[in-house]
Design a protein around this motif. Structure first.
Motif, mmCIF file in Angstrom:
data_model
loop_
_atom_site.group_PDB
_atom_site.id
_atom_site.type_symbol
_atom_site.label_atom_id
_atom_site.label_comp_id
_atom_site.label_asym_id
_atom_site.label_seq_id
_atom_site.Cartn_x
_atom_site.Cartn_y
_atom_site.Cartn_z
ATOM 1 N N LEU A 469 0.859 -1.182 0.000
ATOM 2 C CA LEU A 469 0.000 0.000 0.000
ATOM 3 C C LEU A 469 0.895 1.232 0.000
ATOM 4 N N HIS A 470 0.713 2.092 -1.009
ATOM 5 C CA HIS A 470 1.523 3.309 -1.112
ATOM 6 C C HIS A 470 0.985 4.373 -0.161
ATOM 7 N N ALA A 471 1.906 5.096 0.458
ATOM 8 C CA ALA A 471 1.523 6.119 1.431
ATOM 9 C C ALA A 471 0.633 7.195 0.822
ATOM 10 N N ARG A 472 0.795 7.463 -0.472
ATOM 11 C CA ARG A 472 -0.017 8.520 -1.097
ATOM 12 C C ARG A 472 -1.497 8.189 -1.047
ATOM 13 N N ASP A 473 -1.836 6.874 -1.099
ATOM 14 C CA ASP A 473 -3.243 6.495 -1.017
ATOM 15 C C ASP A 473 -3.760 6.597 0.407
ATOM 16 N N ILE A 474 -2.896 6.382 1.386
ATOM 17 C CA ILE A 474 -3.306 6.518 2.783
ATOM 18 C C ILE A 474 -3.578 7.980 3.124
ATOM 19 N N VAL A 475 -2.703 8.858 2.668
ATOM 20 C CA VAL A 475 -2.858 10.280 3.004
ATOM 21 C C VAL A 475 -3.902 10.966 2.135
ATOM 22 N N GLY A 476 -4.357 10.297 1.095
ATOM 23 C CA GLY A 476 -5.411 10.867 0.263
ATOM 24 C C GLY A 476 -4.934 11.909 -0.713
ATOM 25 N N LEU A 477 -3.747 11.700 -1.286
ATOM 26 C CA LEU A 477 -3.247 12.614 -2.303
ATOM 27 C C LEU A 477 -4.168 12.550 -3.517
ATOM 28 N N GLN A 478 -4.626 13.690 -3.962
ATOM 29 C CA GLN A 478 -5.663 13.718 -4.983
ATOM 30 C C GLN A 478 -5.160 13.380 -6.369
ATOM 31 N N SER A 479 -3.863 13.523 -6.606
ATOM 32 C CA SER A 479 -3.322 13.202 -7.919
ATOM 33 C C SER A 479 -1.952 12.580 -7.736
ATOM 34 N N GLN A 480 -1.638 11.583 -8.563
ATOM 35 C CA GLN A 480 -0.335 10.952 -8.486
ATOM 36 C C GLN A 480 0.735 11.792 -9.172
ATOM 37 N N GLN A 481 0.329 12.825 -9.899
ATOM 38 C CA GLN A 481 1.271 13.698 -10.579
ATOM 39 C C GLN A 481 1.239 15.081 -9.948
ATOM 40 N N SER A 482 2.347 15.784 -10.044
ATOM 41 C CA SER A 482 2.418 17.128 -9.484
ATOM 42 C C SER A 482 1.423 18.045 -10.173
ATOM 43 N N GLN A 483 0.748 18.900 -9.379
ATOM 44 C CA GLN A 483 -0.198 19.855 -9.931
ATOM 45 C C GLN A 483 0.533 21.148 -10.284
ATOM 46 N N ASN A 484 0.045 21.856 -11.302
ATOM 47 C CA ASN A 484 0.653 23.113 -11.739
ATOM 48 C C ASN A 484 -0.128 24.305 -11.207
ATOM 49 N N VAL A 485 0.574 25.320 -10.733
ATOM 50 C CA VAL A 485 -0.045 26.555 -10.238
ATOM 51 C C VAL A 485 0.643 27.743 -10.917
ATOM 52 N N MET A 486 -0.023 28.916 -10.885
ATOM 53 C CA MET A 486 0.520 30.136 -11.488
ATOM 54 C C MET A 486 1.291 30.918 -10.427
ATOM 55 N N VAL A 487 2.593 31.139 -10.665
ATOM 56 C CA VAL A 487 3.436 31.917 -9.767
ATOM 57 C C VAL A 487 4.061 33.044 -10.578
ATOM 58 N N ASN A 488 3.665 34.325 -10.252
ATOM 59 C CA ASN A 488 4.160 35.492 -10.984
ATOM 60 C C ASN A 488 3.914 35.355 -12.476
ATOM 61 N N GLY A 489 2.729 34.851 -12.815
ATOM 62 C CA GLY A 489 2.357 34.727 -14.213
ATOM 63 C C GLY A 489 2.961 33.539 -14.916
ATOM 64 N N THR A 490 3.701 32.690 -14.159
ATOM 65 C CA THR A 490 4.335 31.524 -14.770
ATOM 66 C C THR A 490 3.760 30.250 -14.160
#
Length: 656
Positions: A469-490
């Protein structure tokens, strides 16, 4: 005021050491306590952990459950068949009059080298019954009693087979782990079965000389007809050609469990005769001979629990026929890994699966009888069947799905070493509300999300085994891939520790056995491990916990749960019922404080399997902390066996 009824109620709630002390108060207390003290007896290879032959002889009428955990009971008569001896023989025989009495540890589990409570009680009882005996006369009387009871036999060749329980007549449960090197020991076991008509359960793990026909016949004759068969719901059945008389599932042997028993054609047939009387039969690794036809046994009317794991002999086809003839069957464990390797290429009597061709490649050339197994749940077969265990590496996910779909109610499901996958899992989800036991060890198709869903959905689980059992499933990580966010327009990838976690609580809080490798923690965000440990801490009923893979392959990985107070080990202080803890192949660097915490916080801990530290010198310091508390430690590397023996010696010296 001494009221017998109150005295009996109080005694029932006493620990063994307290019972032994209470038995010395007075004759009335002795009469109350002695049946409870001697009700269950374990005979091991360690002299200090077992009663003396004299004590057994004096209290044979009180024994109800006998467990023999030693692979040797053969003692040369030249050393004294009464239990005397020295050297290697003394390790399996209790000391006789010439060598001093053997200690029996009934208190806190540590031998003291002095007379124990049980021995004192036994001696007082012997003196009260025979106050004039003593010295050589007492020894002669003891020898005479042993000879009359059949404790000693001296067959031809000057060798004696020593059997301490020959005088017992009221045994109800008998469990043996023996290496039988002489046929005379079989004679003792045959007589023991014949002289204990109340025997209900017989479990035997044997090696050496195969059982003779007389022994199997004695087992089959253990049962006697019920006084009023018409008033009993249990069916009575007599095989038309059986020579062993009628049997009933009530009032006689009900459970027979055997491991690695070697049977010939005659003894196999007697075993099937016996099965018509049993309510529970478990054949584990047994070698049998196929009877050719099952016409002699049209039904096994009382069988409720059946476990078949045969090395050879009875063909898979006839094994299936036996299963089909058990109308009261509730629990079935069928291991075809060995016997099906040389079975027919397809099941006779049922057409080949139209959607999947017969699997005749590789080592296994037996097509699993999926259609026939599905029919087991029908009213004409085994309508009460709800516990199912199947071991067969060639069993496909599709076949498993069909079997589960055919089962109206499933409370236990074990399919280790199969191709269990998404289709079968979909069918299993329909039984989540009823399931109490699940075992998916070495099933590569069981994914981490599946495991998490089972732990958060099966409230009634008490036993659970899976690969990982992978820890990410225990902690309830919503995506197995990194999510992208906007920082200073990037657009920038969001770090894992900043992603939203939605852990879902495990609801199987009655779980007593958990085998599961929890991984994905080596480079995980610091918030993950506390969540994982908190989930484990909810399982307060656990007595066995394994947090590593059940098959080799990790080889010192650091990707599991770290066992240190600095990492949050104290979160698991709620697991006070833990008896067995396994972390094999997980790299740990525990300190004295970590090990001492484990010993203090888990008072019932008996077995630890794992390497507490990679350095030998550190292990020599850490492992004795547990051994001094009576905890068995199996924590050595493959090239470190000598250190283990040295640690045992050091621990013993510390105790002294």
């Amino acid at each position: 005021m001494d009221i017998p009824e109150i005295r009996a109620l109080v005694a029932e709630h006493m620990e063994l050491g307290t019972l032994c002390s209470a038995a010395l108060i007075s004759r009335s207390w002795r009469d109350t306590c002695m049946p409870l003290i001697w009700k269950n007896i374990s005979w091991t290879a360690q002299i200090k952990e077992r009663p003396t032959p004299e004590a057994i002889l004096a209290n044979a009428h009180l024994l109800r459950t006998v467990t023999i955990y030693t692979m040797k009971l053969d003692i040369p008569s030249s050393s004294g068949c009464d239990g005397g001896g020295s050297g290697e023989d003394a390790g399996d025989g209790a000391s006789g009059e010439g060598g001093g009495e053997a200690d029996v540890d009934v208190g806190d589990g540590t031998g003291t080298g002095t007379e124990t409570h049980v021995e004192t009680v036994a001696k007082n009882e012997a003196v009260s019954e025979n106050p004039g005996s003593g010295g050589s006369e007492g020894a002669s009387s003891s020898e005479s009693r042993k000879a009359e009871a059949g404790v000693i036999t001296k067959p031809r060749g000057g060798e004696g087979v020593w059997f301490p329980f020959a005088s017992c007549r009221r045994i109800e449960e008998l469990e043996l782990q023996l290496h039988i090197g002489q046929i005379q020991l079989w004679d003792h076991l045959t007589d023991l079965v014949r002289h204990n008509p109340g025997l209900r359960s017989f479990s035997v793990f044997l090696s050496g000389v195969p059982p003779p026909l007389e022994f199997m016949q004695a087992l089959a004759r253990t049962n006697t007809p019920s006084p009023s068969p018409s008033s009993s719901p249990t069916t009575t059945y007599t095989s038309p050609s059986s020579r062993h008389g009628p049997g009933t599932g009530e009032g006689g042997l009900g459970t027979f469990i055997t491991s690695f028993l070697n049977l010939n054609k005659q003894t196999t047939e007697v075993l099937l005769d016996l099965t018509t009387q049993l309510t529970s039969l478990q054949l584990l690794g047994a070698t049998t001979v196929d009877p050719g036809s099952l016409d002699r046994w049209p039904v096994f009317p009382n069988l409720v629990t059946l476990k078949l794991s045969l090395n050879s002999g009875i063909t898979p086809h006839h094994q299936l026929q036996i299963i089909q003839r058990c109308p009261r069957l509730q629990s079935l464990a069928w291991d075809l890994e060995e016997s099906a390797a040389t079975g027919p290429s397809m099941y006779f009597g049922y057409p080949a699966d139209p959607v999947q061709p017969p699997d005749t490649t590789g080592y296994y050339n037996y097509q699993f009888p999926t259609a026939a197994v599905c029919e087991l749940f029908e009213p004409a077969r085994c309508p009460k069947l709800e516990k199912l265990s199947i071991t067969y590496p060639a069993l496909s996910d599709q076949d498993l799905a069909r079997v589960v779909e055919a089962c109206p109610r499933l409370t236990s499901f074990e399919v280790a070493e199969t191709d269990f996958g998404a289709r079968a899992f979909h069918e299993v989800t329909k039984h989540f509300v009823h399931l109490t036991r699940l075992d998916f060890r070495r099933c590569s198709g069981v994914t981490s999300p599946m495991v998490q869903q089972m732990l958060t959905s099966c409230r009634s689980l008490v036993y659970f085994c899976a690969n990982a059992l992978h820890a990410r499933d225990i902690v309830g990580l919503q995506s197995q891939q990194s999510q992208n966010v906007m920082v200073n327009g990037t657009e920038t990838a969001q770090p894992l520790q900043e992603q939203q976690l939605q852990p879902q609580e495990w609801i199987c809080t009655d779980l007593t056995w958990l085998t599961l490798y929890i991984y994905g923690l080596e480079n995980a965000p610091p918030t993950w491990l506390p969540i994982v440990l908190t989930q484990l801490a909810r399982l307060t009923s656990l007595y066995s916990l394994t947090i590593t893979l059940t098959s080799p392959g990790l080889d010192g990985t650091k990707d599991g749960i770290p066992l240190s107070l600095t990492s949050g080990l104290s979160t698991l202080s709620s697991l006070v019922n833990i008896e067995c803890f396994c972390f094999n192949d997980l790299a740990q660097e525990m300190t004295e404080e970590d090990v001492q915490w484990m010993v203090d916080s888990w008072p019932r801990l008996k077995l630890v399997e794992g390497v507490v530290h990679p350095e030998r010198e550190r292990r020599r310091v850490l492992e004795p902390i547990m051994r001094r508390k009576g905890i068995e430690v199996c924590g050595y590397f493959e090239d470190d066996v000598e250190d283990v023996f040295e640690l045992d010696v050091n621990a013993s010296e510390d105790e002294d």
